[in-house]
Design a protein around this motif. Structure first.
Motif, PDB file in Angstrom:
ATOM      1  N   PRO A 155     -12.253 -52.841  42.364  1.00  0.00           N
ATOM      2  CA  PRO A 155     -12.701 -53.759  41.309  1.00  0.00           C
ATOM      3  C   PRO A 155     -11.833 -55.014  41.372  1.00  0.00           C
ATOM      4  O   PRO A 155     -10.676 -54.984  40.979  1.00  0.00           O
ATOM      5  CB  PRO A 155     -12.404 -52.957  40.038  1.00  0.00           C
ATOM      6  N   GLN A 213     -10.975 -41.528  40.221  1.00  0.00           N
ATOM      7  CA  GLN A 213     -10.248 -42.454  39.358  1.00  0.00           C
ATOM      8  C   GLN A 213     -11.241 -43.372  38.659  1.00  0.00           C
ATOM      9  O   GLN A 213     -12.108 -43.955  39.301  1.00  0.00           O
ATOM     10  CB  GLN A 213      -9.268 -43.265  40.207  1.00  0.00           C
ATOM     11  N   ALA A 224      -9.238 -49.202  34.969  1.00  0.00           N
ATOM     12  CA  ALA A 224      -9.043 -49.795  33.648  1.00  0.00           C
ATOM     13  C   ALA A 224     -10.274 -50.583  33.194  1.00  0.00           C
ATOM     14  O   ALA A 224     -10.668 -50.526  32.034  1.00  0.00           O
ATOM     15  CB  ALA A 224      -7.828 -50.715  33.712  1.00  0.00           C
ATOM     16  N   ARG A 225     -10.894 -51.288  34.125  1.00  0.00           N
ATOM     17  CA  ARG A 225     -12.037 -52.120  33.746  1.00  0.00           C
ATOM     18  C   ARG A 225     -13.252 -51.292  33.348  1.00  0.00           C
ATOM     19  O   ARG A 225     -14.174 -51.800  32.727  1.00  0.00           O
ATOM     20  CB  ARG A 225     -12.414 -53.040  34.902  1.00  0.00           C
ATOM     21  N   LYS A 236      -7.986 -44.311  33.531  1.00  0.00           N
ATOM     22  CA  LYS A 236      -6.987 -45.343  33.246  1.00  0.00           C
ATOM     23  C   LYS A 236      -7.316 -46.077  31.955  1.00  0.00           C
ATOM     24  O   LYS A 236      -8.481 -46.310  31.636  1.00  0.00           O
ATOM     25  CB  LYS A 236      -6.880 -46.314  34.430  1.00  0.00           C
ATOM     26  N   GLU A 249       1.905 -47.592  43.848  1.00  0.00           N
ATOM     27  CA  GLU A 249       1.371 -48.251  45.033  1.00  0.00           C
ATOM     28  C   GLU A 249       2.458 -48.371  46.106  1.00  0.00           C
ATOM     29  O   GLU A 249       3.538 -48.911  45.859  1.00  0.00           O
ATOM     30  CB  GLU A 249       0.783 -49.615  44.654  1.00  0.00           C
TER      31      GLU A 249
HETATM   32  C1  PEP Z   1      -5.794 -49.606  41.090  1.00  0.00           C
HETATM   33  O1  PEP Z   1      -5.364 -48.474  40.811  1.00  0.00           O
HETATM   34  O2  PEP Z   1      -5.615 -50.151  42.204  1.00  0.00           O
HETATM   35  C2  PEP Z   1      -6.480 -50.375  40.025  1.00  0.00           C
HETATM   36  C3  PEP Z   1      -7.428 -51.246  40.301  1.00  0.00           C
HETATM   37  O3  PEP Z   1      -5.991 -50.086  38.799  1.00  0.00           O
HETATM   38  P1  PEP Z   1      -6.473 -50.557  37.343  1.00  0.00           P
HETATM   39  O4  PEP Z   1      -7.867 -50.044  37.172  1.00  0.00           O
HETATM   40  O5  PEP Z   1      -5.480 -49.888  36.433  1.00  0.00           O
HETATM   41  O6  PEP Z   1      -6.385 -52.055  37.299  1.00  0.00           O
END
Ligand code: PEP
Ligand code: MN
Length: 337
Positions: free
Chosen positions: A132, A182, A185-186, A207, A298
């Motif tokens: 994203p 996963q 966040a968005r 998240k 990361e």
């Molecule tokens: C990610 O884990 O690389 C990521 C895009 O995280 P987030 O959704 O928390 O911004």
């Protein structure tokens, strides 16, 4: 509502009450304890439900679940949930460590990341295949090719794969390769996507949205739980504030608050939470000190040339040092890492 059955309740009486709960338009969830059985009745509550249930056979008492989230709440399930996915376990005595690059870039990059994080003690490999990105012109991920590379890395290292699913239509594809889905966040409040991962048969790492309250996070988790998936990990990855010295503001009180309100395990993401490599080691050990059940970090073999989030990524050596630091804190708390 929680229907507490009397200690002497028979199987027939319990089944009768399960039926009553269904007739009232609520979903029953039977929890069989050592001493007695309780039936959680989850759904939209209306006046008179409590009184109706109280008149049932062998019912000791009917208690309201005060939290707006029901299945996620500790009122319904006081004991902690441990989520397991292959090599990864989060919520038990051992702290789970999910590490790897922001994005899967190519075979060599993901393989060397996987080997490095495994050698330093990570319990799962992260890497985005569907990314994203704030700008449509930024690298969007290798998509299915990226998933294939992650599967190859799992094949070699044995590490469970944690990777993001961006859209409902991709859930089946991502679930074919991933051990953990996963939700970024968005997408925390993308309710159709939450329902879809609730049915995908894979544990979920959810998240926190950068502008979401913790109650909203728990209600988002409730969508996944209510769709039939009990394996949800919550992730604090930082929120938007007026402060600009970090990419986001990483509140560690989240861990303590969530542990009080929910049985679900809590993972912290100091990489996105700070946005600066130099802050990640200490914020990782601080997360462990706050009681985090897991970390997501990361790690890139060559952060300076990363296609995304290099400025917040650890190199393998920094990751190994971070693990060593966190292990000291974990061991002081009687936890393994
Ligand atoms: C990610 O884990 O690389 C990521 C895009 O995280 P987030 O959704 O928390 O911004
Ligand atoms: Mn990232």
């Amino acid at each position: 509502m929680i229907v507490v059955m009397s200690k002497s309740a028979t199987q027939a009486e319990i089944e009768h009450m399960v039926q009553r709960v269904k007739e009232l338009g609520l979903k029953p969830h039977v929890i069989t304890g050592v001493e007695r059985t309780v039936i959680a009745a989850v759904g939209e509550e209306f006046t008179g439900v409590k009184e109706t249930l109280e008149t049932g056979p062998a019912v000791d008492e009917v208690l309201p679940i005060l939290a707006p989230y029901k299945r996620a709440s500790r009122e319904l399930k006081p004991e902690r949930t441990e989520v397991r996915a292959g090599s990864l376990s989060v919520g038990g005595k051992r702290i789970g460590v999910i590490a790897g690059p922001c994005s899967v870039e190519n075979e060599e990059q993901i393989m060397s990341s996987a080997r490095a994080v495994k050698a330093a003690g990570a319990t799962a490999l992260r890497g985005g295949a569907f990314k994203p990105r704030t700008s449509p012109y930024s690298f969007q991920g290798l998509k299915e090719k990226g998933l294939e590379l992650l599967a190859a890395a799992r094949q070699e290292t044995g590490l469970a794969i944690v990777t993001e699913v961006l859209a409902t239509e991709d859930v089946a594809l991502v679930a074919k390769y991933a051990d953990v889905l996963q939700i970024g966040a968005r997408n925390m409040q993308n309710y159709r996507l939450l329902e879809a991962v609730g049915q995908a048969g894979r544990p979920v790492l959810l998240k926190r949205g950068p502008a979401a309250t913790l109650e909203e996070l728990l209600l988002a988790a409730e969508y996944i739980l209510d769709a039939g998936n009990p394996d949800v990990m919550l992730c604090e990855r930082g929120i938007r504030t007026f402060e600009a010295h970090t990419r986001f503001t990483l509140p560690l009180a989240t861990v303590i608050y969530l542990h009080q309100k929910t049985h679900l395990p809590v993972v912290v993401d100091p990489s996105h939470g700070t946005g600066h490599t130099y802050m990640v080691p200490e914020m990782s050990s601080a997360s462990v000190a706050a009681g985090a059940d897991g970390l997501i970090l990361e790690v890139h073999p060559d952060p300076q040339h990363a296609m995304s989030d290099g400025y917040q990524s650890l190199n393998p050596e920094q990751f190994a040092q971070t693990m060593a630091l966190c292990r000291k804190v974990a061991s002081a708390l009687g936890k393994e890492m």
